[in-house]
Write a protein that holds these residues in place. Structure first.
Motif, PDB file in Angstrom:
ATOM      1  N   ALA A 197      44.567  32.358  47.999  1.00 35.99           N
ATOM      2  CA  ALA A 197      44.012  33.279  46.905  1.00 35.99           C
ATOM      3  C   ALA A 197      44.703  34.489  47.074  1.00 35.99           C
ATOM      4  O   ALA A 197      45.060  35.224  45.914  1.00 35.99           O
ATOM      5  CB  ALA A 197      42.450  33.474  47.257  1.00 35.99           C
ATOM      6  N   PRO A 198      44.662  35.141  47.996  1.00 34.52           N
ATOM      7  CA  PRO A 198      45.481  36.703  47.960  1.00 34.52           C
ATOM      8  C   PRO A 198      46.763  36.404  47.636  1.00 34.52           C
ATOM      9  O   PRO A 198      47.190  37.390  46.926  1.00 34.52           O
ATOM     10  CB  PRO A 198      45.713  37.147  49.500  1.00 34.52           C
ATOM     11  N   VAL A 258      35.545  39.375  43.317  1.00 32.95           N
ATOM     12  CA  VAL A 258      34.670  38.038  43.415  1.00 32.95           C
ATOM     13  C   VAL A 258      35.554  36.772  43.897  1.00 32.95           C
ATOM     14  O   VAL A 258      34.974  35.855  44.516  1.00 32.95           O
ATOM     15  CB  VAL A 258      34.122  37.778  42.190  1.00 32.95           C
ATOM     16  N   MET A 259      36.815  36.835  43.257  1.00 33.60           N
ATOM     17  CA  MET A 259      38.016  35.665  43.594  1.00 33.60           C
ATOM     18  C   MET A 259      37.992  35.557  45.010  1.00 33.60           C
ATOM     19  O   MET A 259      37.975  34.523  45.622  1.00 33.60           O
ATOM     20  CB  MET A 259      39.284  35.793  42.611  1.00 33.60           C
ATOM     21  N   LEU A 260      38.371  36.778  45.586  1.00 29.19           N
ATOM     22  CA  LEU A 260      38.526  36.842  46.978  1.00 29.19           C
ATOM     23  C   LEU A 260      37.304  36.232  47.935  1.00 29.19           C
ATOM     24  O   LEU A 260      37.157  35.420  48.682  1.00 29.19           O
ATOM     25  CB  LEU A 260      39.134  38.040  47.403  1.00 29.19           C
ATOM     26  N   GLY A 261      36.051  36.848  47.516  1.00 25.83           N
ATOM     27  CA  GLY A 261      34.954  36.697  48.221  1.00 25.83           C
ATOM     28  C   GLY A 261      34.365  35.243  48.281  1.00 25.83           C
ATOM     29  O   GLY A 261      34.076  34.888  48.965  1.00 25.83           O
ATOM     30  N   LEU A 278      37.765  28.105  29.674  1.00 18.52           N
ATOM     31  CA  LEU A 278      38.550  28.175  30.547  1.00 18.52           C
ATOM     32  C   LEU A 278      37.839  28.110  32.044  1.00 18.52           C
ATOM     33  O   LEU A 278      38.134  27.390  33.075  1.00 18.52           O
ATOM     34  CB  LEU A 278      39.560  29.192  30.567  1.00 18.52           C
ATOM     35  N   GLY A 279      36.968  29.248  31.961  1.00 20.31           N
ATOM     36  CA  GLY A 279      36.011  29.299  33.318  1.00 20.31           C
ATOM     37  C   GLY A 279      35.293  28.288  33.566  1.00 20.31           C
ATOM     38  O   GLY A 279      35.301  27.902  34.714  1.00 20.31           O
ATOM     39  N   LEU A 280      34.636  27.387  32.713  1.00 22.72           N
ATOM     40  CA  LEU A 280      33.823  26.219  32.880  1.00 22.72           C
ATOM     41  C   LEU A 280      34.795  25.152  33.383  1.00 22.72           C
ATOM     42  O   LEU A 280      34.425  24.358  34.359  1.00 22.72           O
ATOM     43  CB  LEU A 280      33.240  25.891  31.772  1.00 22.72           C
ATOM     44  N   THR A 281      35.896  24.960  32.833  1.00 21.26           N
ATOM     45  CA  THR A 281      37.123  24.160  33.248  1.00 21.26           C
ATOM     46  C   THR A 281      37.563  24.198  34.477  1.00 21.26           C
ATOM     47  O   THR A 281      37.478  23.375  35.279  1.00 21.26           O
ATOM     48  CB  THR A 281      38.249  24.116  32.250  1.00 21.26           C
ATOM     49  N   PHE A 293      37.724  34.563  37.169  1.00 24.57           N
ATOM     50  CA  PHE A 293      38.258  34.517  38.400  1.00 24.57           C
ATOM     51  C   PHE A 293      37.474  34.022  39.487  1.00 24.57           C
ATOM     52  O   PHE A 293      37.997  33.489  40.572  1.00 24.57           O
ATOM     53  CB  PHE A 293      38.316  36.146  38.547  1.00 24.57           C
ATOM     54  N   GLY A 294      36.138  34.110  39.328  1.00 21.91           N
ATOM     55  CA  GLY A 294      35.188  33.325  40.372  1.00 21.91           C
ATOM     56  C   GLY A 294      35.392  31.939  40.362  1.00 21.91           C
ATOM     57  O   GLY A 294      35.642  31.325  41.516  1.00 21.91           O
ATOM     58  N   ALA A 295      35.581  31.124  39.296  1.00 22.82           N
ATOM     59  CA  ALA A 295      35.754  29.751  39.194  1.00 22.82           C
ATOM     60  C   ALA A 295      37.056  29.351  39.796  1.00 22.82           C
ATOM     61  O   ALA A 295      37.373  28.393  40.662  1.00 22.82           O
ATOM     62  CB  ALA A 295      35.697  29.465  37.777  1.00 22.82           C
ATOM     63  N   ALA A 296      38.053  30.442  39.442  1.00 21.87           N
ATOM     64  CA  ALA A 296      39.609  30.338  40.150  1.00 21.87           C
ATOM     65  C   ALA A 296      39.302  30.401  41.540  1.00 21.87           C
ATOM     66  O   ALA A 296      40.066  29.484  42.328  1.00 21.87           O
ATOM     67  CB  ALA A 296      40.585  31.204  39.540  1.00 21.87           C
ATOM     68  N   GLY A 297      38.514  31.320  42.313  1.00 25.24           N
ATOM     69  CA  GLY A 297      38.653  31.172  43.607  1.00 25.24           C
ATOM     70  C   GLY A 297      37.907  30.189  44.123  1.00 25.24           C
ATOM     71  O   GLY A 297      38.338  29.653  45.211  1.00 25.24           O
ATOM     72  N   VAL A 298      37.005  29.461  43.499  1.00 25.00           N
ATOM     73  CA  VAL A 298      36.460  28.099  43.912  1.00 25.00           C
ATOM     74  C   VAL A 298      37.492  27.030  44.023  1.00 25.00           C
ATOM     75  O   VAL A 298      37.430  26.414  45.057  1.00 25.00           O
ATOM     76  CB  VAL A 298      35.142  27.987  43.506  1.00 25.00           C
TER      77      VAL A 298
END
Length: 514
Positions: free
Chosen positions: A182-183, A84-87, A239-242, A165-170
């Motif tokens: 990201a990679p 998800v992070m990469l996508g 952390l995800g919301l942050t 991880f998804g929030a980190a990708g954004v």
């Protein structure tokens, strides 16, 4: 003369105010569909479902421990989160790759709202993971042999990891406009989790990672785990919301709602970090010490037949399975052993918590048999061997020291009543063999079995059960005497004598030297 009345022109206003949030949700739905169809996420999702079906239908999983099942669920979600992070990172950078950034300036959806849409596109993947985790856990919980209690906080770790991880990708896409960022971060994350991050849950730094795995040789009662799972789940939420709100802030969102959201999410993260900072206790606690050294104080005992079965509260439903094995072994025994009143007691070593891997010492109490918290598969013949050793030698300590001809009687009692005795013999031996000398496993200390004893036992297991049982009952006293030689045991049970070299190795009934 005519008069012209002029009416001042009205400013043209749209019939309805711009529905910018409707556009945000529409974009989020579109991006969620695109994310779902990316090759890494689509492939891992299929693999995840297939793995759940395979894992939950295995025979060795007929007796799951639910407090172990919930801790095992974050493994695949971790991979889903990385996909998800990469996508989502590629989705945010799509306009830059396609050189369409300048066209967005004429749209009613500001950049920070588009960031919100990308963050919302993660939600379906989080929900998919949550459903898979629940299916995996409920499937295990519905099995008749299930024991223990799961933790909602432990089950939440998998979906929250995907959110994180998804929030980190954004956020990475808004901070670094390169598709390679990201990679590279992903590789560093994997390297850190595998080689750098401490693995012990007793270390507070390990709880800063998304998943904290702890395991030992024997499952513990759920009240002895003492993991700060709820605090860790709160930390992951914060952390995800942050990260998600930071991405909105970086994109230009400066509204009071965004500022309040960043303050609230940071507060949740800090509270979670403080709550989980103690980690899992590395050593003994009063509850663990009591369960290890005085289990009778916290166990419930039930009588079945002539024996008593004592178990921790979460395992009382398993006493019927233990009683079935005890009855099967005692039905083959002779003398007073056939009606001896045994006490089957569940014992654990919880001194070092989940990482405990200490061998349980055999009991010296007459007639007491130890059983562990794991059941099914190889554990069944191992417990049968322990029961047989107590019936022959009197207690577990003496039974573990047997290395003479009595091992033949012990092993036949343990395996003679099995539906597939040869498979059970293979399972109870350390080297999975049915020939030669070997170590015989049991819930406490192992026993030693010589090559000649193995040959005799194999021959006995090939004979009709009723034929061997009659001879065992008739010659019980001599078969259970430490003075009886291996050759004499073979003679009493009607097994052909060994060749001269084997007989010499077993001279005087002593196989302890092998």
């Amino acid at each position: 003369m005519s008069t012209v009345l002029e009416t001042p022109a009205r400013a043209v206003e749209p019939a309805h105010p711009p529905r910018s949030w409707a556009a945000v949700f529409a974009l989020a739905r579109f991006e969620a569909r695109e994310l779902r169809m990316t090759i890494p996420l689509f492939g891992l999702s299929i693999l995840y479902v297939a793995w759940i079906v395979w894992d939950t239908t295995q025979r060795q999983g007929d007796y799951p421990i639910l407090q172990d099942v919930d801790r095992a669920t974050p493994g695949m979600p971790l991979l889903i989160g990385l996909a998800v992070m990469l996508g989502v990172n590629r989705a945010v950078l799509r306009s830059r790759r396609c050189d369409t950034d300048r066209h967005f300036d004429v749209l009613v959806v500001e950049p920070w709202r588009r960031t919100v849409a990308h963050a919302l596109s993660i939600v379906p993947a989080v929900l998919f993971t949550a459903v898979c985790v629940l299916v995996q856990f409920i499937w295990a919980a519905l099995k008749p042999g299930a024991a223990g209690h799961g933790s909602p906080a432990e089950l939440a770790v998998g979906p929250l990891t995907v959110l994180l991880f998804g929030a980190a990708g954004v956020l990475l896409a808004r901070l670094f406009r390169s598709v390679f960022a990201a990679p590279v971060i992903l590789v560093l994350l994997v390297f850190g989790m595998l080689f750098v991050a401490p693995s012990s849950g007793s270390n507070w730094r390990s709880w800063l990672g998304p998943v904290v795995t702890e395991s030992g040789s024997n499952p513990l009662p759920s009240d002895l785990l003492e993991r700060p799972a709820a605090w860790h789940a709160l930390y992951l939420v914060g952390l995800g919301l942050t990260l998600a709100v930071l991405a909105v802030l970086v994109s230009g969102g400066r509204t009071r709602v965004v500022k309040a959201a960043i303050a609230g999410s940071v507060a949740l993260t800090v509270v979670g970090v403080i709550g989980q900072s103690a980690g899992t206790p590395a050593g003994s606690t009063p509850a663990r010490d009591r369960a290890t050294n005085a289990p009778e104080k916290v166990q419930s005992c039930l009588k079945r037949g002539g024996s008593t079965y004592c178990a921790f509260p979460e395992w009382t439903g398993r006493t019927a399975d233990w009683a079935e094995v005890v009855d099967r072994v005692q039905n083959l025994a002779g003398g007073s052993a056939g009606g001896e009143r045994l006490t089957v007691r569940q014992r654990i070593d919880a001194t070092y918590g989940l990482t405990s891997d200490t061998l349980i010492s055999p009991s010296t109490t007459p007639g007491q048999v130890t059983v562990g918290t794991v059941w099914g598969g190889n554990r069944v013949p191992e417990f049968a061997a322990a029961v047989a050793s107590v019936l022959v030698a009197g207690n577990e300590k003496a039974g573990s020291a047997v290395c003479d001809a009595r091992m033949v009687t012990i092993m036949w009692l343990a395996l003679g009543g099995e539906s597939d005795p040869m498979t059970a013999l293979r399972n109870v031996r350390l080297d999975d063999s049915v020939s030669g000398s070997a170590i015989v496993l049991s819930p406490t200390e192992s026993m030693s079995m010589s090559a000649e004893q193995t040959r005799i036992v194999v021959e006995l297991l090939k004979k009709p059960r009723y034929d061997v049982a009659g001879k065992v009952k008739a010659k019980w006293t001599e078969l259970t005497s430490p003075k009886t030689s291996t050759a004499r045991v073979a003679e009493l049970l009607g097994v052909p004598a060994a060749d001269k070299s084997a007989a010499k190795a077993e001279a005087d009934g002593d196989s302890c030297a092998e």
